[in-house]
Design a protein around this motif. Structure first.
Motif, short mmCIF file in Angstrom:
data_model
loop_
_atom_site.label_atom_id
_atom_site.label_comp_id
_atom_site.label_asym_id
_atom_site.label_seq_id
_atom_site.Cartn_x
_atom_site.Cartn_y
_atom_site.Cartn_z
N THR A 165 0.84 -1.19 0.00
CA THR A 165 0.00 0.00 0.00
C THR A 165 0.88 1.25 0.00
O THR A 165 1.75 1.40 0.86
N GLU A 166 0.64 2.15 -0.97
CA GLU A 166 1.37 3.43 -0.97
C GLU A 166 0.82 4.30 0.16
O GLU A 166 -0.40 4.53 0.24
N LEU A 167 1.70 4.80 1.00
CA LEU A 167 1.30 5.55 2.18
C LEU A 167 1.29 7.05 1.87
O LEU A 167 2.30 7.73 1.98
N LEU A 168 0.14 7.56 1.49
CA LEU A 168 0.04 8.95 1.06
C LEU A 168 0.32 9.92 2.20
O LEU A 168 0.83 11.03 1.98
N SER A 186 -8.81 5.34 -4.70
CA SER A 186 -7.87 4.24 -4.85
C SER A 186 -8.63 2.97 -5.20
O SER A 186 -9.82 2.83 -4.89
N GLU A 233 -4.54 0.19 -3.17
CA GLU A 233 -3.28 0.56 -3.82
C GLU A 233 -2.57 1.65 -3.04
O GLU A 233 -1.35 1.65 -2.91
N LYS A 234 -3.35 2.60 -2.50
CA LYS A 234 -2.78 3.73 -1.76
C LYS A 234 -3.80 4.19 -0.73
O LYS A 234 -5.01 3.97 -0.89
N THR A 235 -3.31 4.82 0.33
CA THR A 235 -4.23 5.29 1.37
C THR A 235 -3.67 6.52 2.06
O THR A 235 -2.45 6.68 2.21
N ASP A 279 1.13 -3.79 3.90
CA ASP A 279 -0.27 -3.52 3.59
C ASP A 279 -0.99 -2.84 4.74
O ASP A 279 -0.76 -3.17 5.91
#
Length: 240
Positions: free
Chosen positions: A2-5, A17, A32-34, A68
Protein backbone atom coordinates in the motif's frame (compact mmCIF):
# COMPACT_ATOMS: atom_id res chain seq x y z
CA UNK A 1 2.24 -2.90 -0.99
CA UNK A 2 0.00 0.00 0.00
CA UNK A 3 1.37 3.43 -0.97
CA UNK A 4 1.30 5.55 2.18
CA UNK A 5 0.04 8.95 1.06
CA UNK A 6 0.21 10.40 4.59
CA UNK A 7 3.99 9.92 4.55
CA UNK A 8 4.41 12.78 2.08
CA UNK A 9 1.20 14.79 2.64
CA UNK A 10 -0.31 14.87 6.12
CA UNK A 11 -2.92 17.39 4.94
CA UNK A 12 -4.56 15.08 2.38
CA UNK A 13 -8.16 14.69 3.52
CA UNK A 14 -9.62 12.52 0.74
CA UNK A 15 -8.34 10.28 -2.02
CA UNK A 16 -9.42 7.67 -4.56
CA UNK A 17 -7.87 4.24 -4.85
CA UNK A 18 -8.53 0.75 -6.18
CA UNK A 19 -8.95 -2.36 -4.06
CA UNK A 20 -6.02 -4.75 -4.57
CA UNK A 21 -6.88 -7.41 -2.01
CA UNK A 22 -9.44 -8.38 0.64
CA UNK A 23 -8.74 -9.74 4.11
CA UNK A 24 -11.66 -11.99 4.95
CA UNK A 25 -10.41 -12.80 8.46
CA UNK A 26 -10.34 -9.12 9.50
CA UNK A 27 -13.20 -8.15 7.17
CA UNK A 28 -10.96 -5.54 5.65
CA UNK A 29 -9.97 -3.86 2.43
CA UNK A 30 -6.42 -3.39 1.12
CA UNK A 31 -5.92 -0.49 -1.29
CA UNK A 32 -3.28 0.56 -3.82
CA UNK A 33 -2.78 3.73 -1.76
CA UNK A 34 -4.23 5.29 1.37
CA UNK A 35 -4.22 8.54 3.34
CA UNK A 36 -5.43 6.75 6.50
CA UNK A 37 -2.77 6.57 9.20
CA UNK A 38 -2.95 3.06 10.71
CA UNK A 39 -1.47 4.03 14.08
CA UNK A 40 1.95 3.58 15.60
CA UNK A 41 4.63 5.36 17.59
CA UNK A 42 2.08 6.42 20.19
CA UNK A 43 -0.21 8.08 17.62
CA UNK A 44 -3.67 6.48 17.31
CA UNK A 45 -5.05 5.45 13.94
CA UNK A 46 -7.28 7.68 11.87
CA UNK A 47 -11.02 7.31 11.46
CA UNK A 48 -13.21 8.17 8.48
CA UNK A 49 -15.22 6.59 5.68
CA UNK A 50 -14.87 4.63 2.45
CA UNK A 51 -17.41 5.27 -0.30
CA UNK A 52 -18.33 3.05 -3.25
CA UNK A 53 -21.59 2.45 -5.13
CA UNK A 54 -23.04 5.54 -3.38
CA UNK A 55 -22.53 3.85 0.03
CA UNK A 56 -20.47 5.64 2.67
CA UNK A 57 -19.07 3.05 5.10
CA UNK A 58 -17.18 3.83 8.32
CA UNK A 59 -13.64 2.56 8.74
CA UNK A 60 -13.86 1.00 12.20
CA UNK A 61 -10.23 -0.03 12.55
CA UNK A 62 -6.93 0.14 10.66
CA UNK A 63 -4.12 -2.36 10.87
CA UNK A 64 -0.75 -2.39 9.12
CA UNK A 65 0.53 -5.87 8.41
CA UNK A 66 3.83 -5.94 6.56
CA UNK A 67 3.53 -3.51 3.65
CA UNK A 68 -0.27 -3.52 3.59
CA UNK A 69 -2.77 -1.28 5.39
CA UNK A 70 -6.03 -3.10 6.14
CA UNK A 71 -9.15 -0.92 6.35
CA UNK A 72 -11.66 -2.85 8.47
CA UNK A 73 -15.35 -2.16 7.92
CA UNK A 74 -18.46 -3.29 9.85
CA UNK A 75 -19.23 -7.01 9.63
CA UNK A 76 -22.76 -6.34 8.41
CA UNK A 77 -21.40 -4.60 5.28
CA UNK A 78 -20.47 -6.87 2.37
CA UNK A 79 -16.88 -6.47 1.18
CA UNK A 80 -16.70 -4.96 -2.32
CA UNK A 81 -14.88 -6.92 -5.05
CA UNK A 82 -11.20 -6.51 -5.89
CA UNK A 83 -10.63 -3.82 -8.52
CA UNK A 84 -13.39 -1.48 -7.37
CA UNK A 85 -12.34 2.16 -7.11
CA UNK A 86 -13.48 3.88 -3.96
CA UNK A 87 -13.08 7.20 -2.19
CA UNK A 88 -11.56 7.55 1.25
CA UNK A 89 -12.43 10.47 3.52
CA UNK A 90 -10.41 11.21 6.65
CA UNK A 91 -12.14 12.49 9.80
CA UNK A 92 -10.21 15.74 9.45
CA UNK A 93 -11.10 17.31 12.80
CA UNK A 94 -9.65 14.34 14.65
CA UNK A 95 -6.64 13.99 12.33
CA UNK A 96 -5.64 17.65 12.61
CA UNK A 97 -5.92 17.53 16.39
CA UNK A 98 -3.61 14.51 16.39
CA UNK A 99 -1.17 16.27 14.05
CA UNK A 100 -1.00 19.25 16.39
CA UNK A 101 -0.57 16.97 19.40
CA UNK A 102 2.16 14.90 17.77
CA UNK A 103 4.12 18.00 16.80
CA UNK A 104 3.65 19.40 20.32
CA UNK A 105 5.28 16.27 21.75
CA UNK A 106 8.21 16.68 19.35
CA UNK A 107 8.61 20.29 20.50
CA UNK A 108 8.62 19.05 24.09
CA UNK A 109 11.15 16.37 23.19
CA UNK A 110 13.40 18.87 21.41
CA UNK A 111 13.38 21.31 24.32
CA UNK A 112 14.07 18.62 26.93
CA UNK A 113 16.79 16.97 24.85
CA UNK A 114 18.71 20.17 24.09
CA UNK A 115 18.34 21.78 27.51
CA UNK A 116 18.63 18.75 29.76
CA UNK A 117 20.03 15.94 27.55
CA UNK A 118 17.19 13.67 28.72
CA UNK A 119 16.18 10.75 26.49
CA UNK A 120 12.59 9.69 25.87
CA UNK A 121 11.51 6.44 27.53
CA UNK A 122 7.89 6.36 26.37
CA UNK A 123 4.96 8.37 25.11
CA UNK A 124 1.32 8.27 24.11
CA UNK A 125 -1.28 10.66 22.74
CA UNK A 126 -4.91 11.22 21.88
CA UNK A 127 -6.49 14.26 20.23
CA UNK A 128 -5.30 17.43 22.01
CA UNK A 129 -3.56 15.65 24.88
CA UNK A 130 -0.54 13.45 25.39
CA UNK A 131 2.22 12.40 27.72
CA UNK A 132 5.92 11.77 27.39
CA UNK A 133 8.35 10.02 29.72
CA UNK A 134 11.95 11.17 30.11
CA UNK A 135 15.10 10.08 31.90
CA UNK A 136 15.03 12.65 34.71
CA UNK A 137 16.27 11.81 38.19
CA UNK A 138 14.22 14.62 39.74
CA UNK A 139 11.35 16.79 38.60
CA UNK A 140 9.67 19.66 40.43
CA UNK A 141 7.19 22.46 39.81
CA UNK A 142 9.77 25.12 38.92
CA UNK A 143 11.40 22.83 36.37
CA UNK A 144 8.04 21.97 34.82
CA UNK A 145 7.14 25.67 34.56
CA UNK A 146 10.50 26.33 32.92
CA UNK A 147 9.85 23.56 30.39
CA UNK A 148 6.32 24.84 29.65
CA UNK A 149 7.59 28.37 29.01
CA UNK A 150 10.36 27.06 26.76
CA UNK A 151 8.09 24.92 24.58
CA UNK A 152 5.67 27.80 24.04
CA UNK A 153 8.54 30.08 23.06
CA UNK A 154 9.46 27.51 20.40
CA UNK A 155 5.85 27.36 19.19
CA UNK A 156 5.85 31.11 18.60
CA UNK A 157 9.08 30.95 16.58
CA UNK A 158 7.05 29.40 13.73
CA UNK A 159 9.65 26.74 12.99
CA UNK A 160 8.92 25.00 9.65
CA UNK A 161 8.53 21.23 9.76
CA UNK A 162 10.14 19.17 7.02
CA UNK A 163 9.70 15.50 6.16
CA UNK A 164 12.26 13.43 4.27
CA UNK A 165 12.51 9.74 3.46
CA UNK A 166 16.16 8.66 3.48
CA UNK A 167 18.07 5.42 2.88
CA UNK A 168 18.74 3.80 6.25
CA UNK A 169 22.50 4.20 5.96
CA UNK A 170 22.19 7.93 5.24
CA UNK A 171 19.63 8.50 7.98
CA UNK A 172 21.81 6.91 10.64
CA UNK A 173 24.67 9.29 9.89
CA UNK A 174 22.51 12.05 11.44
CA UNK A 175 23.64 12.70 15.04
CA UNK A 176 21.04 12.02 17.73
CA UNK A 177 18.44 10.79 15.20
CA UNK A 178 17.03 8.34 17.74
CA UNK A 179 15.83 10.21 20.84
CA UNK A 180 14.27 7.20 22.53
CA UNK A 181 16.12 5.15 25.12
CA UNK A 182 15.73 2.09 22.88
CA UNK A 183 16.07 2.17 19.09
CA UNK A 184 12.63 1.00 17.97
CA UNK A 185 13.41 0.83 14.22
CA UNK A 186 13.39 -2.78 12.96
CA UNK A 187 16.55 -3.96 11.22
CA UNK A 188 14.64 -4.76 8.03
CA UNK A 189 13.58 -1.16 7.30
CA UNK A 190 15.60 0.06 4.28
CA UNK A 191 14.36 3.66 4.32
CA UNK A 192 13.75 5.93 7.28
CA UNK A 193 11.22 8.76 7.41
CA UNK A 194 12.77 11.74 9.16
CA UNK A 195 10.71 14.59 10.63
CA UNK A 196 12.58 17.82 11.37
CA UNK A 197 11.37 20.84 13.30
CA UNK A 198 13.96 23.10 11.73
CA UNK A 199 16.30 24.50 14.34
CA UNK A 200 14.86 22.45 17.20
CA UNK A 201 14.29 18.73 16.70
CA UNK A 202 15.02 15.96 14.21
CA UNK A 203 13.79 12.39 14.66
CA UNK A 204 12.94 9.20 12.84
CA UNK A 205 9.15 9.20 12.87
CA UNK A 206 6.28 7.67 10.90
CA UNK A 207 3.38 9.83 12.09
CA UNK A 208 1.58 12.92 10.85
CA UNK A 209 2.56 16.50 11.70
CA UNK A 210 1.57 20.10 11.00
CA UNK A 211 3.63 22.32 8.68
CA UNK A 212 4.94 24.74 11.31
CA UNK A 213 5.05 25.01 15.07
CA UNK A 214 2.63 27.95 15.26
CA UNK A 215 -0.20 25.68 14.10
CA UNK A 216 0.18 23.73 17.35
CA UNK A 217 -1.13 26.59 19.50
CA UNK A 218 -0.45 26.99 23.20
CA UNK A 219 0.88 23.95 25.03
CA UNK A 220 -0.11 23.50 28.67
CA UNK A 221 1.77 21.17 31.00
CA UNK A 222 -1.14 19.93 33.10
CA UNK A 223 0.60 17.38 35.31
CA UNK A 224 3.83 15.53 35.98
CA UNK A 225 4.59 12.31 37.83
CA UNK A 226 7.47 10.10 38.87
CA UNK A 227 7.24 6.70 37.20
CA UNK A 228 10.47 5.35 38.66
CA UNK A 229 13.90 6.33 39.92
CA UNK A 230 14.95 7.99 36.64
CA UNK A 231 11.66 8.00 34.75
CA UNK A 232 9.49 11.12 34.92
CA UNK A 233 6.24 11.69 33.03
CA UNK A 234 4.99 15.02 31.66
CA UNK A 235 1.36 15.47 30.59
CA UNK A 236 0.36 18.14 28.06
CA UNK A 237 -2.90 19.50 26.66
CA UNK A 238 -3.71 21.80 23.74
CA UNK A 239 -6.59 24.19 23.22
CA UNK A 240 -9.38 23.45 20.74
Amino acid sequence: MTELLYHTNSYLQNFTSKITELNQELHGIILEKTAFYPGGGGQPSDSGTLTWDSKSIPVIRLKKIGDDVIHQIPLDVELPPIGVELTGQIDWTRRFQLMRTHTALHILCGVVFHRYAALVTGGDMEPLKGRMDFEFETMHKDLVTEIENAVNQEVQKNHPIQVRILPREEAFTIPDLIRTKINLLPEGISHVRVVEIVGLDLQADGGTHVNNTKEVGQIRVVDYKSKGKINKRIYIELSE
